[in-house]
Design a protein around this motif. Structure first.
Motif, PDB file in Angstrom:
ATOM      1  N   GLU A 119      -6.510   8.892   8.180  1.00 53.98           N
ATOM      2  CA  GLU A 119      -5.359   8.265   8.827  1.00 53.98           C
ATOM      3  C   GLU A 119      -5.354   6.751   8.588  1.00 53.98           C
ATOM      4  N   ASP A 120      -6.537   6.133   8.642  1.00 54.05           N
ATOM      5  CA  ASP A 120      -6.610   4.695   8.382  1.00 54.05           C
ATOM      6  C   ASP A 120      -6.253   4.380   6.928  1.00 54.05           C
ATOM      7  N   ILE A 121      -6.700   5.222   6.011  1.00 53.95           N
ATOM      8  CA  ILE A 121      -6.386   5.005   4.590  1.00 53.95           C
ATOM      9  C   ILE A 121      -4.880   5.121   4.364  1.00 53.95           C
ATOM     10  N   ALA A 122      -4.253   6.115   4.999  1.00 56.54           N
ATOM     11  CA  ALA A 122      -2.823   6.334   4.816  1.00 56.54           C
ATOM     12  C   ALA A 122      -1.983   5.166   5.326  1.00 56.54           C
ATOM     13  N   ALA A 123      -2.530   4.375   6.230  1.00 57.99           N
ATOM     14  CA  ALA A 123      -1.792   3.238   6.779  1.00 57.99           C
ATOM     15  C   ALA A 123      -1.868   2.002   5.885  1.00 57.99           C
ATOM     16  N   LEU A 124      -2.690   2.025   4.850  1.00 60.28           N
ATOM     17  CA  LEU A 124      -2.930   0.827   4.049  1.00 60.28           C
ATOM     18  C   LEU A 124      -1.764   0.410   3.149  1.00 60.28           C
ATOM     19  N   VAL A 156       2.107   7.274   3.244  1.00 62.26           N
ATOM     20  CA  VAL A 156       1.862   7.203   4.673  1.00 62.26           C
ATOM     21  C   VAL A 156       1.525   8.557   5.271  1.00 62.26           C
ATOM     22  N   ASP A 157       1.945   9.635   4.603  1.00 64.34           N
ATOM     23  CA  ASP A 157       1.741  10.967   5.173  1.00 64.34           C
ATOM     24  C   ASP A 157       0.951  11.901   4.268  1.00 64.34           C
ATOM     25  N   LYS A 158       0.463  11.406   3.128  1.00 63.16           N
ATOM     26  CA  LYS A 158      -0.278  12.295   2.233  1.00 63.16           C
ATOM     27  C   LYS A 158      -1.058  11.487   1.211  1.00 63.16           C
ATOM     28  N   MET A 159      -2.009  12.158   0.575  1.00 62.08           N
ATOM     29  CA  MET A 159      -2.793  11.551  -0.487  1.00 62.08           C
ATOM     30  C   MET A 159      -3.487  12.650  -1.267  1.00 62.08           C
ATOM     31  N   ASN A 160      -3.877  12.364  -2.489  1.00 60.14           N
ATOM     32  CA  ASN A 160      -4.728  13.239  -3.277  1.00 60.14           C
ATOM     33  C   ASN A 160      -6.124  12.631  -3.329  1.00 60.14           C
ATOM     34  N   VAL A 161      -7.122  13.398  -2.955  1.00 58.40           N
ATOM     35  CA  VAL A 161      -8.506  12.925  -2.992  1.00 58.40           C
ATOM     36  C   VAL A 161      -9.188  13.619  -4.171  1.00 58.40           C
ATOM     37  N   TYR A 162      -9.509  12.842  -5.206  1.00 57.04           N
ATOM     38  CA  TYR A 162     -10.019  13.421  -6.444  1.00 57.04           C
ATOM     39  C   TYR A 162     -11.532  13.558  -6.446  1.00 57.04           C
ATOM     40  N   THR A 163     -12.227  12.641  -5.786  1.00 64.39           N
ATOM     41  CA  THR A 163     -13.685  12.703  -5.711  1.00 64.39           C
ATOM     42  C   THR A 163     -14.128  12.172  -4.347  1.00 64.39           C
TER      43      THR A 163
END
Length: 276
Positions: A139-144, A255-262
């Motif tokens: 959630e903190d990362i998505a706010a950046l 703000v509402d999503k991300m792809n985490v590759y590693t």
């Protein structure tokens, strides 16, 4: 922000062409020297040039510690059109500078002819994997991204510069730099940390405004940054490098999503929760 005013002709469908004032980011060459010897010329946005030179020399493996850098001289004896466009790094005599390797690498970096595996193997001869135990909140990362955009005066004025920003683990902005070159923006951030005696950056988050290339992951690895996030996509070599380097790599950050590759474990995510 270093920008300049121009006149342009604007076209819009179903409207008459108009002449309007606009601003564009300044782009000028910066020559980086070591003890008076030229090692690189990079196209950059003027500003924070000493940080850029320091960060470049650190991420290229010339400097290992801040105390190896004796001084950074901005040369003022150039022809008028080039005044201030040279930074000469004075390094300690104990620093063994391989000028041939450095200049060869710098001037052939975009077409070095090496395969991806050889490139990564060479990288890990100079920089160890990140061993940081830092943990972060998704959630903190998505706010950046919103924090990044709010702190980009250059982009707001011109729309023509990249940004690299360093955040603390709780999402507090520590430093942001802009430049026409994405690598330069990150070198400025890392150079600032080097000059401030803050390396390694083992509990920080790096956010870049565009895609994540191998070179950006490499520079983050040199600085010990455990989490790299990009607004855009990573390359295959960036993913491979982050995986081997023990780094968390995030792409397509919104703000509402991300792809985490590693390195999803740093965000407390399980495989079932990853975006596919």
């Amino acid at each position: 922000m270093n920008s300049t005013a121009i006149q342009l002709t604007r076209w819009k469908k179903d409207s008459e062409p108009s002449t309007e004032a606009d601003r564009v980011a300044v782009e000028e060459p910066l020559e980086i020297r070591v003890n008076g010897r030229s090692v690189a010329v990079t196209m950059r946005t003027p500003g924070h040039d000493r940080e850029l030179a320091a960060g470049f020399l650190f991420t290229e493996g010339v400097l290992k510690r801040a105390d190896e850098l004796l001084d950074l001289l901005v040369c003022k004896t150039q022809p008028e059109a080039a005044s201030g466009n040279v930074v000469d790094a004075q390094v300690a005599a104990s620093v063994g500078v391989d000028f041939e390797r450095l200049t060869r690498h710098v001037f052939s970096a975009s077409s070095c002819g090496l395969c991806g595996k050889a490139t990564i193997d060479a990288l890990f001869q100079n920089f160890p994997p990140v061993t940081s135990a830092a943990r972060f909140s998704a959630e903190d990362i998505a706010a950046l991204p919103e924090k990044l955009r709010a702190a980009q005066p250059g982009f707001g004025a011109t729309g023509g510069v990249h940004a690299s920003a360093l955040f603390s683990a709780d999402g507090t902005l520590r430093v942001l730099r802009e430049d026409v070159g994405r690598h330069n923006a990150l070198d400025k951030v890392i150079g600032q940390a080097l000059l401030a005696g803050e390396l390694p950056l083992s509990e920080t988050i790096l956010l870049v405004s565009g895609r994540v290339s191998f070179e950006l992951v490499q520079k983050a690895l040199a600085a010990g940054i455990p989490l790299i996030a990009g607004i855009g996509a990573p390359s295959s070599l960036a993913v491979e490098c982050a995986q081997r380097g023990g780094q968390t790599l995030v792409g397509f950050l919104r703000v509402d999503k991300m792809n985490v590759y590693t390195g999803a474990e740093r965000l407390g995510l399980t495989v079932a929760e990853l975006t596919t």
